[in-house]
Design an enzyme around this catalytic site. Sequence first.
Site, short mmCIF file in Angstrom:
data_model
loop_
_atom_site.label_atom_id
_atom_site.label_comp_id
_atom_site.label_asym_id
_atom_site.label_seq_id
_atom_site.Cartn_x
_atom_site.Cartn_y
_atom_site.Cartn_z
N TRP A 80 0.82 -1.22 0.00
CA TRP A 80 0.00 0.00 0.00
C TRP A 80 0.85 1.27 0.00
O TRP A 80 0.32 2.35 -0.15
CB TRP A 80 -0.91 0.02 1.23
CG TRP A 80 -2.01 -0.98 1.22
CD1 TRP A 80 -2.26 -1.94 0.26
CD2 TRP A 80 -3.05 -1.14 2.21
NE1 TRP A 80 -3.37 -2.67 0.59
CE2 TRP A 80 -3.87 -2.20 1.79
CE3 TRP A 80 -3.34 -0.49 3.41
CZ2 TRP A 80 -4.98 -2.63 2.53
CZ3 TRP A 80 -4.43 -0.91 4.15
CH2 TRP A 80 -5.25 -1.96 3.70
N HIS A 160 13.00 -2.16 -1.23
CA HIS A 160 12.14 -1.63 -2.29
C HIS A 160 12.86 -0.47 -2.98
O HIS A 160 13.56 0.31 -2.33
CB HIS A 160 10.81 -1.16 -1.68
CG HIS A 160 9.78 -0.87 -2.73
ND1 HIS A 160 9.79 0.29 -3.48
CD2 HIS A 160 8.74 -1.61 -3.19
CE1 HIS A 160 8.78 0.26 -4.35
NE2 HIS A 160 8.13 -0.90 -4.19
N GLY A 238 4.81 1.79 -10.88
CA GLY A 238 3.93 2.97 -10.83
C GLY A 238 3.84 3.73 -12.13
O GLY A 238 3.36 4.85 -12.16
N GLY A 298 1.52 -2.77 -6.29
CA GLY A 298 1.41 -1.46 -5.64
C GLY A 298 0.07 -0.84 -5.93
O GLY A 298 -0.95 -1.16 -5.30
N GLY A 299 0.02 0.04 -6.93
CA GLY A 299 -1.18 0.83 -7.23
C GLY A 299 -2.45 -0.01 -7.34
O GLY A 299 -3.49 0.36 -6.78
C1 PEP Z 1 5.57 -1.68 -5.97
O1 PEP Z 1 5.46 -0.63 -5.36
O2 PEP Z 1 6.22 -2.60 -5.48
C2 PEP Z 1 4.90 -1.79 -7.25
C3 PEP Z 1 5.12 -2.86 -7.97
O3 PEP Z 1 4.08 -0.75 -7.61
P1 PEP Z 1 3.09 -0.74 -8.87
O4 PEP Z 1 2.33 -2.02 -8.89
O5 PEP Z 1 2.20 0.45 -8.63
O6 PEP Z 1 3.93 -0.58 -10.10
#
Ligand code: PEP
Length: 315
Positions: A80, A160, A238, A298-299
């Site tokens: 998140w 990360h 992202g 993530g998103g």
């Molecule tokens: C992440 O933050 O680990 C990620 C994969 O983000 P997103 O799915 O938004 O690209």
Amino acid sequence: MVASDALDALSNAPPLYWAYYETKVYLSDSGLWLIWQQSALSDRVPLATGCPWQPLVQRLPLRAQIFRLAMRKALIAANWKCHGSLTMVDEYAAVLEHSQNAEIAVFPPAVFLARYASKAANRSDCGIQDLGVAVSGAHTGEIAGDMVRAVGGRWVIVGHSERRHDQMESDDLVAKKLNAAVNAGLRPILCIGETEQQRDAGNALAVVEHQLRVALAGINVSQIYAGAIAYEPIWAIGTGRTATPRQAQDMHVGIRAVLRSLDVDAALATRIIYGGSVNAENASALFSQADIDGALVGGASLQLDTFTRIIAAVA
Ligand code: PEP
């Protein structure tokens, strides 16, 4: 999701040859594992020796045993980041459940962790997005692994790219955090991935391999089995621009080869998950790749409906 390395090797081997493999069987939270290793004749051990599930295992034909035991259960994780609310915690904790196909781990902001764990009551797992290196002491703002476990957290994201970039976390610091995580009994998701420039320069695998080797040098490699490695190309995080299934699969094969060079069991047992703009539309194509064992999302994890569709995409 199958352990293709093991299956390829075993399906090319005549049945008698299988007796020449040392085998170990483990039941872990992530499934039932057969870990095998080519060994000297004098070391041979019959399949499933000492395994408490031997009667069950023996009822299956040998090929089926190997197939079944060599499965890596998918891991679908929700990062998140700095989003979420108590309401969201309660909704996710009430709805998400581990399934036969997938293990679920949610990473809300740290202040919500205790509430997530108590509301989820082990139907799904949760963890922290980052961890301090110290076990306690004068380290303002840091959170130690034992504290995470004390409130019911079981996982930790380590390295990360947003922390590597925004907080300037070096490969060495990531290695220390990985060490702190496993010493605290947390299951780590170690994130590695290259920038767009590094990929364009043809250095993607070298960069990822370096990150992986430095991080794993800080632990006993077998300590990664219970966790996962997340391949997260920075250019895909992202951005809405996901790696193609082929690009991700190729890198996962490369990562597995690095693991194999360190520890044969680790190559077979460790889940390598993909992260970078995974959504409900592209998830199943990614998960259909033999070496993609799930996703760090993530998103698209911020909408419960979307996240549950991603979970459902695991075959
Ligand atoms: C992440 O933050 O680990 C990620 C994969 O983000 P997103 O799915 O938004 O690209």
